[in-house]
Write an enzyme that holds these catalytic residues in place. Structure first.
Site, PDB file in Angstrom:
ATOM      1  N   SER A   1     -44.512  -1.283  42.073  1.00 22.15           N
ATOM      2  CA  SER A   1     -45.639  -0.954  42.957  1.00 22.15           C
ATOM      3  C   SER A   1     -46.791  -1.942  42.900  1.00 22.15           C
ATOM      4  O   SER A   1     -47.694  -1.877  43.736  1.00 22.15           O
ATOM      5  CB  SER A   1     -46.153   0.461  42.659  1.00 22.15           C
ATOM      6  OG  SER A   1     -45.252   1.410  43.165  1.00 22.15           O
TER       7      SER A   1
ATOM      8  N   SER B   1     -46.302   0.836  45.984  1.00 20.28           N
ATOM      9  CA  SER B   1     -47.241   1.862  46.391  1.00 20.28           C
ATOM     10  C   SER B   1     -48.695   1.439  46.301  1.00 20.28           C
ATOM     11  O   SER B   1     -49.566   2.116  46.838  1.00 20.28           O
ATOM     12  CB  SER B   1     -47.031   3.118  45.555  1.00 20.28           C
ATOM     13  OG  SER B   1     -47.382   2.893  44.196  1.00 20.28           O
TER      14      SER B   1
ATOM     15  N   LYS C   1     -56.872   1.409  43.023  1.00 17.00           N
ATOM     16  CA  LYS C   1     -55.891   2.327  43.631  1.00 17.00           C
ATOM     17  C   LYS C   1     -56.382   3.756  43.405  1.00 17.00           C
ATOM     18  O   LYS C   1     -56.981   4.055  42.357  1.00 17.00           O
ATOM     19  CB  LYS C   1     -54.538   2.085  42.958  1.00 17.00           C
ATOM     20  CG  LYS C   1     -53.361   2.828  43.551  1.00 17.00           C
ATOM     21  CD  LYS C   1     -52.080   2.400  42.837  1.00 17.00           C
ATOM     22  CE  LYS C   1     -50.830   3.056  43.401  1.00 17.00           C
ATOM     23  NZ  LYS C   1     -49.599   2.566  42.740  1.00 17.00           N
TER      24      LYS C   1
END
Lengths: 61, 454
Positions: free
Chosen positions: B175, B151, B75
């Site tokens: 997330s 996310s 990420k």
């Protein structure tokens, strides 16, 4: 005074006290999010906890 | 896409070189990722150099680690040496590049894994959609008309698409668990504090956790072992585990297919009971308020100098959070202590709790809403309905994809949360592996499907 206007007045006063400014373009979005958060604040503050229940800043299971 | 163990075995035994594996992975991104938009940067030079090093060590007979040559992605909020950590925003683009990798990235590299890509996310991790105003929207590999969730949407979708066998994400309110569920892959939110956050751009510091995504539960155990140094791959006997099915808050507005899938899963367990947690709505509210306040405080300085550089949806939430008074924030942290005690007490009677990860399948991109209480509400803000309260407690949670219903066409993925007592990752991972072997958990890769059809 409408509820939304009250929230706006309170927001601007808080921002001023913290030395923050809310750009005009952001006001509608900030207002909507503040109203959303207020619902959660009401839920949290409506709960009675014992004085010995301390804030959970650390977690060491 | 083979599993982590297959990858590492084939490379260690010389069946395929690490360089070839990395070249294939990079090529796959170039050929296929335009459809999904999972990656923000490909790390060709670094990855090929690391792969050549793995091959050279194998040729010399040197040890190469359990993840030798396994490609992985991170990420966009993990520090990668020499790159600016964007956290999914343009606000940080003028910051200096990271001087070293995040600690968890270092641990994977020390185990022989090779970072090949940085992956898309909601700006500053504030959302459940991976609709990013700066870097685009990540699409669900099982249906590109649908959200991947967020996310850590790029991390989940890259695994679901079969582009990578292993990725890293972060989970503050869900997330990891939300995108894992919507994309049909495995994700782990470890016990709060179990993995280091050094070199990870923060969101709401007191709730932030990092963890892996994989295609199988065995891979998830393998990844957690490399990340934590704790033995998670020895599968324990789980037949005597006491399973609690969370009801009350956790059964509202559920997709009937999800209910059926949970029923099938629990029918395979010998000791199942219903568990009702008190005041879950307040626990979720506390998670919301802590996140808004900590996130808002973190960004308050930059929100004064460059507010228009933020994604408007993120910015307005952060400003509102920065203006919260202290009373509800401290009350939320007190409620958190209370809720943890409730969970600790619950785990005296059960070993694993089971709850849905999201109310249903991935919402459509052109209608990013979900139905709650008969009302259509924003998916971006509400997909964490079932994950947020559990974030507050800090227990380890495996996000597990339910297996497709037998005898029916394969639809979009649905996921559950498997929650254990603090530090009991090995137990919940063993349960997950047993249930995957029984055919009750696990979802086919979208990339594999596409290749088979081609």
């Amino acid at each position: 005074m409408r509820e939304q206007d009250k929230t706006l007045t309170r927001l601007e006063a808080t921002a001023e006290s913290l030395g923050l400014a809310i750009p005009d373009d952001c006001l509608p979005g900030v207002l909507a999010n503040t109203q959303l958060l207020q619902g959660y604040v009401d839920l949290i503050c409506g709960m009675s906890l014992p004085d010995t229940c301390l804030p959970a800043y650390e977690y060491q299971p | 896409m083979s599993t982590i163990t297959d990858h590492a075995h084939r490379i260690r035994t010389g069946a395929v070189s690490a360089v070839h594996t990395v070249q294939q992975t990079l090529e796959a991104f170039r050929q296929r990722d335009a459809a999904y938009h999972t990656a923000t940067r490909l790390l060709d030079e670094r990855a090929l150099k690391a792969a050549a090093d793995v091959d050279a060590r194998i040729a010399r007979g040197d040890p190469v680690g359990p993840l030798a040559g396994v490609p992985f992605g991170v990420k966009d909020l993990f520090d990668m040496a020499g790159l600016v950590t964007t956290a999914g925003s343009v606000v940080l683009k003028d910051q200096p590049p990271a001087r070293q990798d995040a600690e968890v990235v270092r641990r994977l590299c020390a185990a022989g894994a090779i970072p090949v890509a940085t992956l898309n996310m909601d700006e500053f991790a504030y959302g459940f959609a991976t609709e990013n105003a700066h870097y685009g929207t990540t699409k669900n590999p099982h249906d590109t008309a649908c959200l991947a969730g967020g996310s850590s949407g790029g991390s989940a979708a890259a695994v679901a698409a079969g582009l990578l066998p292993l990725t890293l994400g972060s989970d503050t309110n869900g997330s990891i668990r939300v995108p894992a569920s919507l994309c049909g892959v495995w994700g782990l939110r470890p016990t709060q504090g179990a993995l280091p956050l050094e070199g990870v751009y923060p969101f709401a510091a007191s709730l932030d956790v990092v963890g892996p995504f994989t295609r199988t539960s065995a891979d998830l155990a393998c990844a957690f072992e490399a990340l934590s140094g704790e033995n998670s791959t020895t599968v324990q006997d789980v037949s005597g585990l006491k399973i609690g099915r969370l009801d009350g808050w956790f059964v509202q507005d559920l997709d009937p297919e999800l209910v059926a899938g949970v029923n099938r899963l629990l029918a395979a367990c010998a000791d199942v009971r219903s568990v009702t947690l008190p005041d879950v709505a307040r626990a979720r509210a506390a998670s919301f308020v802590i996140t808004a306040a900590e996130g808002g405080a973190l960004h308050s300085g930059r929100l004064q100098t460059q507010p228009m550089a933020y994604d408007p949806a993120t910015r307005d939430r952060l400003i509102a959070g920065a203006l919260l008074p202290s009373l509800p924030v401290i009350q939320a942290q007190r409620l958190r202590a209370w809720f943890r005690d409730v969970l600790h007490e619950t785990f005296r009677d059960v070993d694993i709790l089971v709850a849905p990860a999201t109310p249903g399948v991935a919402p459509r991109l052109d209608q990013p809403t979900i139905t709650l209480g008969g009302r259509q509400v924003s998916a971006r803000a509400n997909l964490g309905l079932f994950t947020q309260p559990l974030s507050l407690a800090g227990m380890p949670v495996v996000a597990a994809p339910l297996a497709p219903a037998p005898g029916k066409p394969v639809g979009l993925p649905l996921g559950v949360q498997l929650i254990a007592a603090p530090g009991r990752e090995a137990t919940v991972l063993a349960f997950a592996q047993t249930m995957e072997k029984a055919g009750l958990l696990g979802f086919p890769s979208a990339g594999a499907d596409a290749r088979q059809q081609a």
